[in-house]
Design an enzyme around this catalytic site. Structure first.
Site, PDB file in Angstrom:
ATOM      1  N   THR A   1     -28.965 -70.738  16.515  1.00 27.24           N
ATOM      2  CA  THR A   1     -28.994 -70.693  15.043  1.00 27.24           C
ATOM      3  C   THR A   1     -30.382 -70.974  14.465  1.00 27.24           C
ATOM      4  O   THR A   1     -30.575 -70.871  13.262  1.00 27.24           O
ATOM      5  CB  THR A   1     -28.018 -71.722  14.427  1.00 27.24           C
ATOM      6  OG1 THR A   1     -28.458 -73.027  14.779  1.00 27.24           O
ATOM      7  CG2 THR A   1     -26.604 -71.504  14.919  1.00 27.24           C
TER       8      THR A   1
ATOM      9  N   CYS B   1     -28.280 -26.095   4.727  1.00 29.82           N
ATOM     10  CA  CYS B   1     -29.608 -25.928   4.134  1.00 29.82           C
ATOM     11  C   CYS B   1     -30.501 -25.098   5.065  1.00 29.82           C
ATOM     12  O   CYS B   1     -30.263 -23.905   5.203  1.00 29.82           O
ATOM     13  CB  CYS B   1     -30.208 -27.275   3.755  1.00 29.82           C
ATOM     14  SG  CYS B   1     -31.426 -27.083   2.442  1.00 29.82           S
TER      15      CYS B   1
ATOM     16  N   HIS C   1     -26.173 -29.388   0.364  1.00 31.18           N
ATOM     17  CA  HIS C   1     -25.834 -30.419   1.355  1.00 31.18           C
ATOM     18  C   HIS C   1     -24.469 -31.023   1.019  1.00 31.18           C
ATOM     19  O   HIS C   1     -24.408 -32.031   0.303  1.00 31.18           O
ATOM     20  CB  HIS C   1     -26.878 -31.540   1.322  1.00 31.18           C
ATOM     21  CG  HIS C   1     -28.221 -31.140   1.820  1.00 31.18           C
ATOM     22  ND1 HIS C   1     -28.642 -31.375   3.101  1.00 31.18           N
ATOM     23  CD2 HIS C   1     -29.237 -30.502   1.194  1.00 31.18           C
ATOM     24  CE1 HIS C   1     -29.881 -30.920   3.250  1.00 31.18           C
ATOM     25  NE2 HIS C   1     -30.263 -30.378   2.112  1.00 31.18           N
TER      26      HIS C   1
ATOM     27  N   GLU D   1     -22.669 -32.772   2.813  1.00 29.83           N
ATOM     28  CA  GLU D   1     -22.481 -34.086   3.452  1.00 29.83           C
ATOM     29  C   GLU D   1     -22.690 -35.252   2.492  1.00 29.83           C
ATOM     30  O   GLU D   1     -22.137 -36.328   2.683  1.00 29.83           O
ATOM     31  CB  GLU D   1     -23.399 -34.226   4.681  1.00 29.83           C
ATOM     32  CG  GLU D   1     -24.905 -34.351   4.408  1.00 29.83           C
ATOM     33  CD  GLU D   1     -25.625 -33.003   4.286  1.00 29.83           C
ATOM     34  OE1 GLU D   1     -24.950 -31.980   4.026  1.00 29.83           O
ATOM     35  OE2 GLU D   1     -26.863 -32.975   4.436  1.00 29.83           O
TER      36      GLU D   1
HETATM   37  N1  GLN Z   1     -37.019 -26.215   4.462  1.00 27.99           N
HETATM   38  C1  GLN Z   1     -35.995 -25.551   3.732  1.00 27.99           C
HETATM   39  C2  GLN Z   1     -36.354 -25.389   2.262  1.00 27.99           C
HETATM   40  O1  GLN Z   1     -37.171 -26.085   1.750  1.00 27.99           O
HETATM   41  C3  GLN Z   1     -34.656 -26.240   3.903  1.00 27.99           C
HETATM   42  C4  GLN Z   1     -34.618 -27.637   3.371  1.00 27.99           C
HETATM   43  C5  GLN Z   1     -33.495 -28.463   3.930  1.00 27.99           C
HETATM   44  O2  GLN Z   1     -32.928 -28.159   4.985  1.00 27.99           O
HETATM   45  N2  GLN Z   1     -33.159 -29.550   3.266  1.00 27.99           N
HETATM   46  O3  GLN Z   1     -35.799 -24.553   1.598  1.00 27.99           O
END
Ligand code: GLN
Length: 533
Positions: A190, A383, A509, A511
């Site tokens: 600790t 992307c 994206h 996600e």
């Molecule tokens: N490099 C690519 C662009 O600028 C894809 C970007 C990314 O995958 N976030 O369009």
């Protein structure tokens, strides 16, 4: 509830102890009691935001709906709490200084000498309190990046000291430390915790709650000892032992009454312990899943577990809701060739082609996109991954062997991915991409529509390049459909190969939009297709 309460989360002994997860767990427990909660992260580095940082430095760059490039901890906040964060939820030292210097240039300080105390600390405090005064949250949890003892953290800790003084029991400090196990001595130690608390005390901040991270269970005597040495109530010393999933942490904290201790210390009624039903259902489902779904991540940062954080979380949430365990196969795109692709991707159920920038590892992504397209393996391009799908299709189906993105080859004869018009005049790198949430209209005759179950969607973006509409008709005639379009700019947001088991690429994206209690429809559908593959 009345006046906003402020909880500060600091870290000691070492970094990477999981302050973001503890902050999110406290937030979750308070939210479950009906409070309106938000979480904010202060990063002590000088960059204005992490947008220009290499993933090797900082892991994934998270993007908020309002287009702020943010620390990946904001992803945890959103996934745990199901809230939307914005640029006020992530502040760096760079932004604090920029704002103070801008005010100084405008003459706002009326001839005063600008100093760390009070000007920098006032600006920090303003950014904390604004979440209470302007946005009316019941609880504002502020996570301080870095470790107590760092030079860069000092203005933040000084601000906490001042706020605790000013706000009394409306402010509280939770300090997260590490209790190492010395194998040779077979003992938990600790002392590092005691030193770290001492360091905090020397700055005038007395922690109210201690969360001890450890790989082993800590017994009551050990917690008592820490309480005694650190001026913290015994009840307020809780442990955070390694668990199999970060989503168990809120339950572990609840078992030890962490939220109750916080409420009591802040003079609020404690009341019943919330059941956290849906959260527990999620965890049970995850624990009971027996079958495995194997997904390959094709990217250039595969040796870095934080680089694709939100994608991994979205996949794992989707696997749980499909009653499967997720197994990730990391495939370094730099090493992927036509010779070895079959061997590397042969026994996976699905493939994600990851986002990214620049040409390193790009050819491997084309190889993967071709292999999965020709072999009918479910594939999700995100992307840059979507752009790779389009480039590969142009090269091998449309017959344009030199097709590329302008990003990778300025002189390509077939710029099927082109620079966006509004990007052409931009010279500054920071915060200048197409960022944040934009609307997309989904074609009703598509797999994507089936997955979403609706036509109008909003998803977050981070890119400079786009699908070149001059080639759209050729793509559609040859069998790659543009099934998602931004209604204002006509930008192609989603491509899809109909007839394939699952071959979808998104310029956005998705996600960033997947949470524990609201998993993302595209990830759910992708995992479903991967399972039945
Ligand atoms: N490099 C690519 C662009 O600028 C894809 C970007 C990314 O995958 N976030 O369009």
């Amino acid at each position: 509830m009345g006046e906003t309460k402020y909880i500060f989360v600091t870290g000691g002994v070492a970094s990477s102890l999981g302050k973001g997860i503890i902050s999110s767990s406290i937030g979750k427990l308070l939210q479950a009691r009906g409070y309106k909660v938000t979480i904010q992260k202060f990063d002590p580095y000088i960059n204005i935001d992490p947008g220009t940082l290499n993933p090797y430095e900082h892991g994934e760059c998270y993007v908020t709906v309002d287009g702020h490039e943010a620390d990946l901890d904001l992803g945890h906040y959103e996934r745990f709490l199901g809230i939307e964060t914005t640029k006020v939820n992530n502040i760096t030292t760079g932004r604090i200084y920029k704002s103070v210097i801008d005010k100084e240039r405008r003459g706002d300080y009326l001839g005063k000498t600008i100093q760390v105390i009070p000007h920098i600390t006032d600006e920090i405090k303003r950014n904390v309190k604004m979440l209470g005064s302007k946005y009316k949250f019941d609880f504002v949890i502020t996570e301080i990046g870095g470790t107590v003892g760092d030079i860069e953290s000092l203005p933040y800790l000084e601000s906490i000291r001042q706020l605790k003084w000013e706000l009394g029991n409306r402010a509280l400090c939770v300090h997260l430390t590490y209790v190492p196990f010395l194998a040779a001595a077979q003992e938990l130690k600790t002392k590092p915790t005691q030193h770290s608390v001492k360091e905090l005390q020397s700055l005038g901040v007395q922690p109210d709650v201690l969360v001890l991270r450890s790989e082993h269970h800590l017994n009551d005597n050990l917690r008592k000892k820490v309480a005694l040495f650190c001026n913290v109530e015994e009840e307020a010393v809780v442990q955070s032992v390694d668990v199999s999933t970060i989503y168990q942490v809120p339950l572990k904290m609840q078992e030890q009454g962490l939220d109750e201790t916080i409420l009591r210390k802040m003079g609020l009624p404690v009341g019943e312990r919330p059941p956290l039903g849906p959260w527990k259902d999620f965890l049970n489902r995850r624990a009971n899943a027996t079958e495995e779904v194997k997904i390959a991540l094709v990217g250039k940062y595969v040796e870095l577990q934080d680089a694709y954080k939100s994608i991994l979380e979205a996949l794992s949430q989707a696997a749980t809701y499909n009653d499967c365990k997720l197994k990730i196969e990391y495939v370094q795109s730099e090493h992927l060739t036509t010779e070895n692709v079959a061997e590397k991707l042969r026994d996976v159920d699905g493939v994600v082609i990851c986002p990214g920038f620049g040409s390193r590892g790009i050819e491997g992504k084309f190889v993967a996109a071709r292999y999965t397209r020709e072999n009918n393996i479910p594939t999700f391009g995100i992307c840059l991954g979507m752009q790779c799908m389009a480039i590969e299709f142009a090269r091998n189906v449309l017959g344009y062997s030199g097709a590329n993105s302008i990003e990778m080859d300025e002189k390509t004869p077939h710029n099927v991915i082109d620079i966006m018009e509004e990007q052409k005049a931009i010279t500054n790198m920071g915060g200048t991409m197409r960022l944040g949430a934009y609307e997309c209209v989904v074609n009703e005759n598509s797999k994507t529509f089936e997955a979403y179950g609706r036509q109008h969607i909003q998803e977050r973006h981070r890119h400079r390049y786009e699908f070149n509409n001059a080639y759209k008709e050729q793509y559609e005639n040859a069998g790659m459909k543009c099934v998602g379009i931004n209604p204002e700019s006509d930008l192609v947001e989603i491509v899809e190969v109909p007839g394939h088991k699952w071959y979808i690429g998104t310029q956005f994206h998705p996600e960033y939009n997947s949470t524990v209690l609201a998993p993302h429809p595209l990830f759910l559908d992708f995992i479903k297709a991967a399972i039945s593959n």
